[in-house]
Design a protein around this motif. Structure first.
Motif, PDB file in Angstrom:
ATOM      1  N   GLU A  29      39.162  27.126  49.324  1.00  0.00           N
ATOM      2  CA  GLU A  29      39.813  26.184  48.487  1.00  0.00           C
ATOM      3  C   GLU A  29      39.953  26.865  47.073  1.00  0.00           C
ATOM      4  O   GLU A  29      41.543  26.275  46.698  1.00  0.00           O
ATOM      5  N   SER A  30      39.455  27.114  46.430  1.00  0.00           N
ATOM      6  CA  SER A  30      40.088  27.022  45.159  1.00  0.00           C
ATOM      7  C   SER A  30      40.875  28.209  44.796  1.00  0.00           C
ATOM      8  O   SER A  30      41.974  28.796  44.331  1.00  0.00           O
ATOM      9  N   ARG A  31      40.993  29.838  46.276  1.00  0.00           N
ATOM     10  CA  ARG A  31      41.750  30.394  46.016  1.00  0.00           C
ATOM     11  C   ARG A  31      42.864  29.855  46.704  1.00  0.00           C
ATOM     12  O   ARG A  31      44.182  30.032  45.977  1.00  0.00           O
ATOM     13  N   ALA A  32      43.069  29.105  47.500  1.00  0.00           N
ATOM     14  CA  ALA A  32      44.355  28.917  47.709  1.00  0.00           C
ATOM     15  C   ALA A  32      45.014  27.826  46.578  1.00  0.00           C
ATOM     16  O   ALA A  32      46.300  28.224  46.618  1.00  0.00           O
ATOM     17  N   ASP A  33      44.014  27.113  46.122  1.00  0.00           N
ATOM     18  CA  ASP A  33      45.080  26.230  45.194  1.00  0.00           C
ATOM     19  C   ASP A  33      45.344  27.367  44.461  1.00  0.00           C
ATOM     20  O   ASP A  33      46.036  27.049  43.502  1.00  0.00           O
ATOM     21  N   GLN A  34      44.776  28.445  43.648  1.00  0.00           N
ATOM     22  CA  GLN A  34      44.802  28.839  42.142  1.00  0.00           C
ATOM     23  C   GLN A  34      46.340  30.090  43.141  1.00  0.00           C
ATOM     24  O   GLN A  34      47.468  30.141  42.113  1.00  0.00           O
ATOM     25  N   GLY A  35      46.310  30.677  43.837  1.00  0.00           N
ATOM     26  CA  GLY A  35      47.599  31.522  44.999  1.00  0.00           C
ATOM     27  C   GLY A  35      48.554  30.158  44.939  1.00  0.00           C
ATOM     28  O   GLY A  35      49.128  31.216  44.146  1.00  0.00           O
ATOM     29  N   GLY A  36      48.620  29.132  44.984  1.00  0.00           N
ATOM     30  CA  GLY A  36      49.636  28.445  45.540  1.00  0.00           C
ATOM     31  C   GLY A  36      50.034  28.099  43.896  1.00  0.00           C
ATOM     32  O   GLY A  36      51.842  28.064  44.023  1.00  0.00           O
ATOM     33  N   LEU A  37      49.592  27.944  43.356  1.00  0.00           N
ATOM     34  CA  LEU A  37      49.788  27.149  41.676  1.00  0.00           C
ATOM     35  C   LEU A  37      50.843  28.755  41.458  1.00  0.00           C
ATOM     36  O   LEU A  37      51.930  28.551  40.923  1.00  0.00           O
ATOM     37  N   MET A  38      50.651  29.943  41.645  1.00  0.00           N
ATOM     38  CA  MET A  38      51.739  31.022  41.509  1.00  0.00           C
ATOM     39  C   MET A  38      52.511  30.996  41.710  1.00  0.00           C
ATOM     40  O   MET A  38      53.555  31.543  41.378  1.00  0.00           O
ATOM     41  N   LEU A  39      52.357  30.739  43.348  1.00  0.00           N
ATOM     42  CA  LEU A  39      53.500  30.937  44.234  1.00  0.00           C
ATOM     43  C   LEU A  39      54.545  29.942  43.743  1.00  0.00           C
ATOM     44  O   LEU A  39      55.853  30.265  43.709  1.00  0.00           O
ATOM     45  N   MET A  40      53.863  29.036  43.782  1.00  0.00           N
ATOM     46  CA  MET A  40      55.285  28.039  43.452  1.00  0.00           C
ATOM     47  C   MET A  40      55.893  28.286  42.036  1.00  0.00           C
ATOM     48  O   MET A  40      57.352  27.738  42.161  1.00  0.00           O
ATOM     49  N   ALA A  41      55.111  28.131  40.974  1.00  0.00           N
ATOM     50  CA  ALA A  41      56.283  29.244  39.900  1.00  0.00           C
ATOM     51  C   ALA A  41      56.657  30.377  40.205  1.00  0.00           C
ATOM     52  O   ALA A  41      57.885  30.528  39.503  1.00  0.00           O
ATOM     53  N   LYS A  42      56.584  31.118  40.927  1.00  0.00           N
ATOM     54  CA  LYS A  42      56.934  32.385  41.505  1.00  0.00           C
ATOM     55  C   LYS A  42      58.887  31.320  42.251  1.00  0.00           C
ATOM     56  O   LYS A  42      59.949  32.486  41.448  1.00  0.00           O
ATOM     57  N   ALA A  43      58.255  30.557  42.510  1.00  0.00           N
ATOM     58  CA  ALA A  43      59.865  30.200  43.243  1.00  0.00           C
ATOM     59  C   ALA A  43      60.562  29.000  42.750  1.00  0.00           C
ATOM     60  O   ALA A  43      61.490  28.725  42.770  1.00  0.00           O
ATOM     61  N   GLY A  44      59.936  29.182  41.674  1.00  0.00           N
ATOM     62  CA  GLY A  44      60.591  28.137  40.638  1.00  0.00           C
ATOM     63  C   GLY A  44      60.227  26.391  40.815  1.00  0.00           C
ATOM     64  O   GLY A  44      61.253  26.180  39.474  1.00  0.00           O
ATOM     65  N   TYR A  45      59.462  26.256  40.699  1.00  0.00           N
ATOM     66  CA  TYR A  45      58.986  24.870  41.304  1.00  0.00           C
ATOM     67  C   TYR A  45      57.592  24.184  40.183  1.00  0.00           C
ATOM     68  O   TYR A  45      57.192  26.058  39.641  1.00  0.00           O
ATOM     69  N   ASN A  46      57.462  23.627  39.473  1.00  0.00           N
ATOM     70  CA  ASN A  46      56.553  23.211  38.342  1.00  0.00           C
ATOM     71  C   ASN A  46      55.181  23.651  38.917  1.00  0.00           C
ATOM     72  O   ASN A  46      54.603  22.547  39.234  1.00  0.00           O
ATOM     73  N   PRO A  47      54.577  23.842  38.705  1.00  0.00           N
ATOM     74  CA  PRO A  47      53.163  24.259  38.993  1.00  0.00           C
ATOM     75  C   PRO A  47      51.992  23.249  38.277  1.00  0.00           C
ATOM     76  O   PRO A  47      51.504  22.787  38.994  1.00  0.00           O
TER      77      PRO A  47
END
Length: 259
Positions: free
Chosen positions: A191-209
């Motif tokens: 879950e922690s890995r998904a949280d961290q990866g999700g932050l980076m993915l949304m940031a790359k797509a232009g969504y505020n982490p």
């Protein structure tokens, strides 16, 4: 090998992500097979939802989720190191259930309740999407299955997948979510890995982490949050939110670079 030594070896293997994935391969749950099985399950879920008129393809909620899904998918593809090309698909199901999940190969299922009940912003929807996409990209389902094989062998128990709350929906959605979706919380680290990866993915797509923090704060305030389907497998607690805050600077740097 005596039983105590066997149990020690199996326990060590459960802790190792690569070990779990290798065991899954040996058990016939290789990436290509899992992705194909997930596609079949996803198609069944869509067909069943269509017949029950619970498949959302036109509401404003659907359009928001779908737009975010389409915007994030290309960035998710750039992060795919599974060796298998993902065929990203989205199903939005009409239900008050506060939940979302993903199955191997990029099959994402959202319940309208998670958006409507929590009054999510687009950035918060992206936080959910990024989290689920990361589960698929890191093949957490495969690791879960490998761990389950080892657990069953070690303790001699039968099938013990954890299902999601149904919200009045058909069995296909439940089967997909519980059997090949990421649902069993055997490792908080996933879950922690998904949280961290999700932050980076949304940031790359232009969504505020930073929206990931407000998302889980909303989750924690839900009436009966302890028994909700999403929180049963995605625990929202102070430690988790604090971990997100620690990972925010790196994600915000990516996000701000796009502006």
């Amino acid at each position: 090998m005596n039983n105590k030594l066997l149990l020690s070896v199996l326990t060590a293997s459960v802790i190792s992500f690569s070990g779990c994935a290798t065991i899954a391969d040996m058990a016939g749950a290789d990436s290509a097979t899992l992705n194909m099985s997930a596609t079949q399950g996803f198609n069944k879920t869509v067909q069943e939802a269509q017949s029950q008129k619970t498949l959302d393809t036109s509401s404003s909620t659907y359009k928001r989720i779908n737009n975010i899904f389409k915007r994030m998918s290309p960035y998710a593809d750039t992060m795919n190191q599974t060796g298998q090309k993902f065929d990203w698909k989205l199903a939005v199901l009409k239900s008050d259930t506060v939940n979302a999940y993903v199955a191997p190969g990029g099959k994402v299922v959202f319940y309208t309740g998670i958006v409507n009940k929590l009054n999510l912003t687009d950035d918060e929807i992206a936080a959910v999407m990024g989290h689920e996409m990361t589960h698929a990209l890191e093949e957490h389902s495969k690791q879960k299955m490998g761990a389950q094989v080892l657990t069953n062998l070690a303790v001699g128990v039968g099938k013990s997948y954890v299902g999601s709350a149904g919200g009045g929906l058909g069995g296909a959605a439940l089967d997909l979510g519980s059997q090949v979706g990421v649902g069993l919380p055997y490792s908080r680290n996933l879950e922690s890995r998904a949280d961290q990866g999700g932050l980076m993915l949304m940031a790359k797509a232009g969504y505020n982490p930073s929206a990931a923090v407000t998302l889980w704060e909303k989750m924690a305030k839900l009436p009966g949050a302890k028994g909700s389907a999403l929180l049963s497998t995605h625990p929202s607690d102070g430690a988790r939110i604090e971990a997100m805050r620690k990972n925010l600077p790196a994600a915000m740097q990516v996000y701000n670079a796009r502006r």
